[in-house]
Structures are given as structure tokens and as C-alpha cells.
Design a protein around this motif. Structure first.
Motif, PDB file in Angstrom:
ATOM      1  N   THR A   1       0.827  -1.210   0.000  1.00 52.35           N
ATOM      2  CA  THR A   1       0.000   0.000   0.000  1.00 52.35           C
ATOM      3  C   THR A   1       0.859   1.257   0.000  1.00 52.35           C
ATOM      4  N   LEU A   2       1.915   1.243   0.826  1.00 49.48           N
ATOM      5  CA  LEU A   2       2.802   2.403   0.889  1.00 49.48           C
ATOM      6  C   LEU A   2       3.500   2.635  -0.446  1.00 49.48           C
ATOM      7  N   SER A   3       3.908   1.546  -1.096  1.00 50.30           N
ATOM      8  CA  SER A   3       4.561   1.673  -2.400  1.00 50.30           C
ATOM      9  C   SER A   3       3.605   2.259  -3.439  1.00 50.30           C
ATOM     10  N   ALA A   4       2.343   1.809  -3.403  1.00 46.30           N
ATOM     11  CA  ALA A   4       1.353   2.346  -4.343  1.00 46.30           C
ATOM     12  C   ALA A   4       1.102   3.828  -4.086  1.00 46.30           C
ATOM     13  N   GLN A   5       1.025   4.212  -2.815  1.00 48.93           N
ATOM     14  CA  GLN A   5       0.822   5.622  -2.490  1.00 48.93           C
ATOM     15  C   GLN A   5       2.013   6.468  -2.936  1.00 48.93           C
ATOM     16  N   ASN A   6       3.214   5.938  -2.739  1.00 50.70           N
ATOM     17  CA  ASN A   6       4.406   6.674  -3.181  1.00 50.70           C
ATOM     18  C   ASN A   6       4.426   6.838  -4.696  1.00 50.70           C
ATOM     19  N   GLN A   7       3.973   5.794  -5.403  1.00 54.69           N
ATOM     20  CA  GLN A   7       3.933   5.881  -6.860  1.00 54.69           C
ATOM     21  C   GLN A   7       2.941   6.941  -7.317  1.00 54.69           C
ATOM     22  N   ILE A   8       1.776   6.980  -6.652  1.00 54.65           N
ATOM     23  CA  ILE A   8       0.783   8.009  -6.987  1.00 54.65           C
ATOM     24  C   ILE A   8       1.344   9.398  -6.700  1.00 54.65           C
ATOM     25  N   ALA A   9       2.022   9.529  -5.555  1.00 57.64           N
ATOM     26  CA  ALA A   9       2.603  10.830  -5.199  1.00 57.64           C
ATOM     27  C   ALA A   9       3.659  11.259  -6.213  1.00 57.64           C
ATOM     28  N   GLU A  10       4.479  10.312  -6.671  1.00 56.84           N
ATOM     29  CA  GLU A  10       5.500  10.635  -7.668  1.00 56.84           C
ATOM     30  C   GLU A  10       4.863  11.050  -8.991  1.00 56.84           C
ATOM     31  N   ASN A  11       3.793  10.352  -9.380  1.00 58.87           N
ATOM     32  CA  ASN A  11       3.107  10.715 -10.624  1.00 58.87           C
ATOM     33  C   ASN A  11       2.503  12.112 -10.536  1.00 58.87           C
ATOM     34  N   LEU A  12       1.879  12.399  -9.392  1.00 56.81           N
ATOM     35  CA  LEU A  12       1.290  13.728  -9.215  1.00 56.81           C
ATOM     36  C   LEU A  12       2.370  14.801  -9.180  1.00 56.81           C
ATOM     37  N   GLU A  13       3.483  14.489  -8.536  1.00 57.47           N
ATOM     38  CA  GLU A  13       4.585  15.454  -8.486  1.00 57.47           C
ATOM     39  C   GLU A  13       5.131  15.714  -9.884  1.00 57.47           C
ATOM     40  N   GLY A  14       5.214  14.647 -10.691  1.00 57.73           N
ATOM     41  CA  GLY A  14       5.652  14.827 -12.070  1.00 57.73           C
ATOM     42  C   GLY A  14       4.690  15.694 -12.866  1.00 57.73           C
ATOM     43  N   CYS A  15       3.389  15.493 -12.635  1.00 59.69           N
ATOM     44  CA  CYS A  15       2.385  16.327 -13.315  1.00 59.69           C
ATOM     45  C   CYS A  15       2.530  17.790 -12.910  1.00 59.69           C
ATOM     46  N   LEU A  16       2.766  18.017 -11.617  1.00 59.30           N
ATOM     47  CA  LEU A  16       2.924  19.393 -11.145  1.00 59.30           C
ATOM     48  C   LEU A  16       4.180  20.032 -11.730  1.00 59.30           C
ATOM     49  N   ARG A  17       5.246  19.241 -11.852  1.00 64.30           N
ATOM     50  CA  ARG A  17       6.469  19.782 -12.459  1.00 64.30           C
ATOM     51  C   ARG A  17       6.236  20.149 -13.917  1.00 64.30           C
ATOM     52  N   GLN A  18       5.485  19.296 -14.624  1.00 61.27           N
ATOM     53  CA  GLN A  18       5.183  19.606 -16.014  1.00 61.27           C
ATOM     54  C   GLN A  18       4.340  20.873 -16.122  1.00 61.27           C
ATOM     55  N   PHE A  19       3.382  21.017 -15.208  1.00 59.21           N
ATOM     56  CA  PHE A  19       2.558  22.225 -15.220  1.00 59.21           C
ATOM     57  C   PHE A  19       3.409  23.462 -14.938  1.00 59.21           C
ATOM     58  N   GLU A  20       4.326  23.344 -13.975  1.00 60.01           N
ATOM     59  CA  GLU A  20       5.195  24.475 -13.654  1.00 60.01           C
ATOM     60  C   GLU A  20       6.089  24.819 -14.839  1.00 60.01           C
ATOM     61  N   THR A  21       6.563  23.780 -15.534  1.00 57.92           N
ATOM     62  CA  THR A  21       7.380  24.016 -16.723  1.00 57.92           C
ATOM     63  C   THR A  21       6.575  24.731 -17.797  1.00 57.92           C
ATOM     64  N   ARG A  22       5.328  24.286 -17.981  1.00 55.38           N
ATOM     65  CA  ARG A  22       4.453  24.924 -18.970  1.00 55.38           C
ATOM     66  C   ARG A  22       4.200  26.383 -18.597  1.00 55.38           C
ATOM     67  N   LYS A  23       3.999  26.633 -17.326  1.00 55.47           N
ATOM     68  CA  LYS A  23       3.771  28.004 -16.882  1.00 55.47           C
ATOM     69  C   LYS A  23       4.997  28.873 -17.151  1.00 55.47           C
ATOM     70  N   MET A  24       6.180  28.328 -16.904  1.00 58.51           N
ATOM     71  CA  MET A  24       7.409  29.076 -17.165  1.00 58.51           C
ATOM     72  C   MET A  24       7.576  29.350 -18.654  1.00 58.51           C
ATOM     73  N   GLN A  25       7.172  28.389 -19.488  1.00 54.43           N
ATOM     74  CA  GLN A  25       7.263  28.595 -20.933  1.00 54.43           C
ATOM     75  C   GLN A  25       6.336  29.725 -21.384  1.00 54.43           C
ATOM     76  N   ILE A  26       5.130  29.764 -20.816  1.00 51.77           N
ATOM     77  CA  ILE A  26       4.192  30.837 -21.169  1.00 51.77           C
ATOM     78  C   ILE A  26       4.729  32.183 -20.698  1.00 51.77           C
ATOM     79  N   GLN A  27       5.291  32.202 -19.481  1.00 51.53           N
ATOM     80  CA  GLN A  27       5.881  33.442 -18.987  1.00 51.53           C
ATOM     81  C   GLN A  27       7.025  33.897 -19.885  1.00 51.53           C
ATOM     82  N   GLU A  28       7.786  32.941 -20.401  1.00 48.90           N
ATOM     83  CA  GLU A  28       8.889  33.278 -21.302  1.00 48.90           C
ATOM     84  C   GLU A  28       8.363  33.900 -22.593  1.00 48.90           C
ATOM     85  N   LYS A  29       7.222  33.404 -23.083  1.00 51.24           N
ATOM     86  CA  LYS A  29       6.624  33.983 -24.292  1.00 51.24           C
ATOM     87  C   LYS A  29       6.179  35.422 -24.038  1.00 51.24           C
TER      88      LYS A  29
END
Length: 315
Positions: free
Chosen positions: A124-152
């Protein structure tokens, strides 16, 4: 419940990009027995939504409660009998051997149970960590996208600051001409992905000029620009004096609020606001405004070889 959440939290991206830039995707929240997470990927046409069931805390079964009650009652009665009648519970030899046998048999079963529980917990802990890592990756991608828009936004603004055609239009038609306004607006609108802005100010050495604000953003833009207006114009006048010291500058009056604000800032920080703002010229600044965060940038425009206008852009 999901439809109600969608109607209250989701705004169209194409028509309200400024809201998405200011607030991002909706934050995680609970909907009934589920927790909902959202993510907007780069170039995506749809908002990705992830629903996770919230673990339920179940009540103890009836037979477990009855068993606990019976055991507690028996132990209490035996204890009272021993205290009152001095007749304590005694076990025979056969019962003792049976108890020892069951204890010996229970040990490996107990060890197996503990191992199974530990394995389940680790899984269960491993599954929760995997979900947390996936969500963290999504947030990083969103932050990257936001930085790209700010750069434009930043690159488009800096192109306007050095746009020779814009300078010629100001020289030919005047600073408050509609063609000048359209030139600035089209730089943000005529793109594959339009960049909506709150508005802009294009002012001359006397603080007069052109003002543009998107619908519903006029008051917010004025509140933002009021903080910087006087310092930007005064710094512009200083820059003009450097390249043309013999010229006579038009009159520019500071309001009482602007004078008090500059003095208060200098008293608190021991640095003039003019100097601090000039250090940040042509850099993107962030300011909390209207329940969100606005980004802004400003610089001077060279007209007829001299810095005669300042362009302030907010989004």
C-alpha cells in the motif's frame, strides 16, 4: 457531484487564459467519497482529472463487539469471585497442556499473520508513493508549462521595447494614436496561441499617452500601475536628460499619494524607490492583485534617438 465541481471550478482555457496563469489548475479537494486531482498538460485540449477513493473507516463487526463483551464479563466475574470468596480460577493439567499446545501452534500462525500485514502495508505504501511521484511529475510539467508561457510574454514584451516600427509610428502619428495601440495589442493577439494581457500604459515624458485595459480589468490595472507610475516617468525623464541635457522637459506633477508613498518606502528600506525600480527595468515582476498574482514588465522606447516613452505591460 462531479458536474457541480466542473461547473464551479473549470473555466474555458481559450477565453480565460489569464485566470489559468494566475491560479493554475484547480487544487485537490474532496468530492463525496473521492479526492479529485487535476492537471493541464502542455498542448493539451482537455484537463486531466484523477479521482482517488478515500479509504473508509469501518466500524467493528457486531460479533467482535459481542466477543469482547463476553470475555470482559467472564474476566470480571472471575476476578470478583476471587476477591470476595477467595476462590481463584485454577486450570487442570489437561487444560494447561492444551493451552501450551495451542500457544505453540499459534506462534507460526501469528508470525505468518504479521508477515502478511507487513507485506500489505508495504504494498500500500509503495502504491501511495507511486501516486505521489506521478502527481509530483504532473505538477512539475505544469510548472514548466507556466514558465514557458511566462517566457513567451517576456520575449514578446522585449521585442516591443526594441521595435523600430513602433518607434516610427509614435514619431509619425503620436503616442496616443490608435495604430500604435493596435501595434502593441496585435503583438500579443496575432499568434498561434494568443497571449491575453490585463492591459498596458504607453506614456511620454509628461505622463500622458495611451492606456488600454481588457474588459473588467481596468480598475485592477490602475491599482497596479499607480504604484509604479511616478517612478517610471521620473526615471524616464532622467534617461532623457542624459542623452539631451539641453532640452526643456514638459511639466510633470506628482500626486500627494505618490510623494507620500515614495517617502514611506525610502524611510522603511533606506533606498529610494526610483533606484530600486530602475534596477528591475526590463525584468518581469510579480504582484498580488485582485485575489491573484499579476506579472508586469516595463522599459523605455527610443524615439528620434532619445528615450521619450515608457511602455508598461501587465498580464
Amino acid at each position: 457531484m462531479f458536474q457541480a465541481w466542473r461547473k464551479s471550478r473549470i473555466r474555458p482555457l481559450n477565453s480565460d487564459l489569464a485566470h489559468w496563469l494566475a491560479y493554475g489548475a484547480p487544487p485537490p479537494e474532496r468530492i463525496g467519497n473521492f479526492k479529485i486531482f487535476s492537471y493541464l498538460g502542455e498542448g493539451a485540449d482537455h484537463l486531466t482529472v484523477f479521482l482517488s477513493a478515500v479509504p473508509r473507516i469501518r466500524n467493528s463487526s457486531l460479533w467482535i463487539r459481542m466477543l469482547n463483551l463476553i470475555i470482559t464479563t467472564i474476566v470480571l466475574l472471575l476476578s470478583l469471585r476471587g476477591l470476595l470468596l477467595n476462590r481463584w480460577f485454577e486450570t487442570g493439567l489437561t487444560l494447561r497442556f492444551l493451552m501450551l499446545y495451542f500457544l505453540a501452534a499459534t506462534f507460526p500462525l501469528g508470525l505468518l499473520t504479521v508477515t502478511a500485514i507487513a507485506y500489505h502495508y508495504q504494498t500500500t505504501l509503495s502504491a501511495q508513493n507511486q501516486i505521489a511521484e506521478n502527481l509530483e511529475g504532473c505538477l512539475r510539467q505544469f510548472e514548466t508549462r507556466k514558465m514557458q508561457i511566462q517566457e513567451k510574454y517576456r520575449n514578446t514584451s522585449r521585442q516591443l521595447f526594441t521595435d523600430s516600427q513602433l518607434s516610427r509610428m509614435i514619431e509619425q502619428y503620436g503616442i496616443d494614436n490608435m495604430q500604435v495601440k493596435d501595434r502593441i495589442n496585435n503583438s500579443f493577439r496575432n499568434r498561434d496561441v494568443p497571449l491575453p494581457i490585463l492591459g498596458f500604459y504607453l506614456l511620454d515624458l509628461a505622463g500622458n499617452g495611451l492606456e488600454f485595459a481588457e474588459a473588467g480589468a481596468s480598475d485592477r490595472l490602475k491599482d497596479i500601475f499607480a504604484i509604479y507610475r511616478a517612478s517610471i516617468i521620473l526615471n524616464l525623464r532622467d534617461q532623457f536628460r542624459i542623452s539631451n541635457p539641453a532640452a526643456t522637459l514638459p511639466e510633470f506633477k506628482l500626486s500627494e499619494e505618490e510623494e507620500l508613498g515614495a517617502k514611506a518606502y525610502g524611510a522603511v528600506t533606506a533606498n529610494p524607490f526610483l533606484v530600486e525600480l530602475e534596477k528591475r527595468r526590463n525584468f518581469v515582476l510579480s504582484q498580488i492583485s485582485g485575489g491573484g498574482t499579476a506579472s508586469l514588465i516595463y522599459d523605455y522606447l527610443t524615439v528620434q534617438g532619445h528615450k521619450k516613452a515608457s511602455l508598461f505591460i501587465a498580464w
